[in-house]
Write a protein that holds these residues in place. Sequence first.
Motif, PDB file in Angstrom:
ATOM      1  N   GLN A   1       3.469   5.891  -2.791  1.00  0.00           N
ATOM      2  CA  GLN A   1       4.752   6.638  -3.499  1.00  0.00           C
ATOM      3  C   GLN A   1       4.710   6.664  -5.074  1.00  0.00           C
ATOM      4  O   GLN A   1       4.906   7.658  -5.550  1.00  0.00           O
ATOM      5  CB  GLN A   1       5.996   5.624  -3.202  1.00  0.00           C
ATOM      6  N   GLU A   2       4.361   5.719  -5.621  1.00  0.00           N
ATOM      7  CA  GLU A   2       3.901   5.812  -7.172  1.00  0.00           C
ATOM      8  C   GLU A   2       3.008   6.704  -7.475  1.00  0.00           C
ATOM      9  O   GLU A   2       3.187   7.399  -8.460  1.00  0.00           O
ATOM     10  CB  GLU A   2       3.525   4.232  -7.536  1.00  0.00           C
TER      11      GLU A   2
ATOM     12  N   ILE B   1       8.538   7.246   6.338  1.00  0.00           N
ATOM     13  CA  ILE B   1       7.744   7.876   5.351  1.00  0.00           C
ATOM     14  C   ILE B   1       7.772   9.365   5.653  1.00  0.00           C
ATOM     15  O   ILE B   1       7.634   9.887   6.769  1.00  0.00           O
ATOM     16  CB  ILE B   1       6.098   7.295   5.689  1.00  0.00           C
ATOM     17  N   LYS B   2       7.442  10.109   4.442  1.00  0.00           N
ATOM     18  CA  LYS B   2       7.479  11.465   4.678  1.00  0.00           C
ATOM     19  C   LYS B   2       6.548  11.981   3.663  1.00  0.00           C
ATOM     20  O   LYS B   2       6.231  11.207   2.357  1.00  0.00           O
ATOM     21  CB  LYS B   2       8.788  12.288   4.226  1.00  0.00           C
ATOM     22  N   LYS B   3       5.771  13.051   3.959  1.00  0.00           N
ATOM     23  CA  LYS B   3       4.939  13.570   2.837  1.00  0.00           C
ATOM     24  C   LYS B   3       5.572  13.988   1.639  1.00  0.00           C
ATOM     25  O   LYS B   3       6.606  14.681   1.842  1.00  0.00           O
ATOM     26  CB  LYS B   3       4.221  14.974   3.357  1.00  0.00           C
ATOM     27  N   ARG B   4       5.061  13.969   0.569  1.00  0.00           N
ATOM     28  CA  ARG B   4       5.792  14.523  -0.581  1.00  0.00           C
ATOM     29  C   ARG B   4       5.588  15.922  -0.672  1.00  0.00           C
ATOM     30  O   ARG B   4       4.470  16.510  -0.654  1.00  0.00           O
ATOM     31  CB  ARG B   4       5.099  13.849  -1.945  1.00  0.00           C
ATOM     32  N   PRO B   5       6.886  16.681  -1.170  1.00  0.00           N
ATOM     33  CA  PRO B   5       6.764  18.134  -0.951  1.00  0.00           C
ATOM     34  C   PRO B   5       5.936  18.704  -2.014  1.00  0.00           C
ATOM     35  O   PRO B   5       5.862  18.001  -3.272  1.00  0.00           O
ATOM     36  CB  PRO B   5       8.157  18.597  -0.890  1.00  0.00           C
TER      37      PRO B   5
ATOM     38  N   VAL C   1       3.298   9.913  -0.920  1.00  0.00           N
ATOM     39  CA  VAL C   1       4.610  10.179  -0.052  1.00  0.00           C
ATOM     40  C   VAL C   1       5.929   9.644  -0.501  1.00  0.00           C
ATOM     41  O   VAL C   1       6.104   9.219  -1.891  1.00  0.00           O
ATOM     42  CB  VAL C   1       4.108   9.126   1.173  1.00  0.00           C
ATOM     43  N   THR C   2       7.028   9.792   0.130  1.00  0.00           N
ATOM     44  CA  THR C   2       8.336   9.262  -0.126  1.00  0.00           C
ATOM     45  C   THR C   2       8.722   8.304   0.824  1.00  0.00           C
ATOM     46  O   THR C   2       8.310   8.510   1.942  1.00  0.00           O
ATOM     47  CB  THR C   2       9.268  10.467  -0.464  1.00  0.00           C
ATOM     48  N   LEU C   3       9.461   7.176   0.251  1.00  0.00           N
ATOM     49  CA  LEU C   3       9.873   6.211   1.253  1.00  0.00           C
ATOM     50  C   LEU C   3      11.225   6.094   1.234  1.00  0.00           C
ATOM     51  O   LEU C   3      12.025   6.317   0.080  1.00  0.00           O
ATOM     52  CB  LEU C   3       9.192   4.842   0.930  1.00  0.00           C
TER      53      LEU C   3
ATOM     54  N   PHE D   1       0.769  -1.179  -0.008  1.00  0.00           N
ATOM     55  CA  PHE D   1       0.056   0.067   0.007  1.00  0.00           C
ATOM     56  C   PHE D   1       0.888   1.321  -0.049  1.00  0.00           C
ATOM     57  O   PHE D   1       0.428   2.232  -0.747  1.00  0.00           O
ATOM     58  CB  PHE D   1      -0.959   0.103   1.313  1.00  0.00           C
ATOM     59  N   LEU D   2       1.870   1.197   0.817  1.00  0.00           N
ATOM     60  CA  LEU D   2       2.993   2.444   1.033  1.00  0.00           C
ATOM     61  C   LEU D   2       3.593   2.552  -0.575  1.00  0.00           C
ATOM     62  O   LEU D   2       3.825   3.754  -0.846  1.00  0.00           O
ATOM     63  CB  LEU D   2       3.922   2.232   2.081  1.00  0.00           C
ATOM     64  N   LEU D   3       4.073   1.545  -1.130  1.00  0.00           N
ATOM     65  CA  LEU D   3       4.710   1.690  -2.378  1.00  0.00           C
ATOM     66  C   LEU D   3       3.828   2.288  -3.418  1.00  0.00           C
ATOM     67  O   LEU D   3       4.275   2.869  -4.145  1.00  0.00           O
ATOM     68  CB  LEU D   3       5.352   0.191  -2.601  1.00  0.00           C
TER      69      LEU D   3
END
Length: 216
Positions: free
Chosen positions: A194-195, A212-216, A199-201, A189-191
């Motif tokens: 990211q796609e 896990i970080k929020k995507r800027p 988010v970024t992993l 789910f996280l990947l």
Amino acid sequence: MKKLNALLFNQGGKCFYCDAILDMNEATLDHVIPQSKGGKNDLDNLVVCCKYANHAFRDYSPKHKMAVIKELCCLSFVCKKIFPREEEITDSEDLEEPQIEVQPKKKTQDSKTKTTPNEPQPEKKTQDSNLKKTTKPDISMAYQLLLESIAAFEKEGKEEVSSQIKNKMLELNPAFKEDDYGFSQFNKFLLHAQEQKVVTLKKHGKGSNYVIKKRP
């Protein structure tokens, strides 16, 4: 006249033979055994009847009189209407008792109800559970829950590790399940997030955890 009145009173004012109510002008004395056949003229051999019956019986024997009464079924009718004229009665002493034919009642049958053979009922269509189309929930709601969990960790100054993020998501929404969205594992789910540039992993240590970080 005294004999007639006395006998008529004893007979309830009715004809001895037909049981009809008699008027005095129609009442007559009748010898049960005719005098021509040796009958006496006393009360034991006398009855009161209507003049029509007396005229019809003439010198009939008691047996003959009763046969005529049965044949004509006169006991419930007025003699004037049912006794035949004098010429219609024969003098035969051996008048046989009439035979009444009883017609058998016709058997009535209820109309046959039409019966139709049981038609095979169409089988209910059953669908394999694997073929049933299930509507997946909107994945954007899962992304929103993920971002809220990351924001909560940032507010608390904690590192956003994937295993802890899932616990936070369940804390905020206990009904969350990644397999509801078609993912067998939380990391998948996280990947996918990211796609989709949600988010970024980054790998966290040697295990399978991610930071896990929020995507800027």
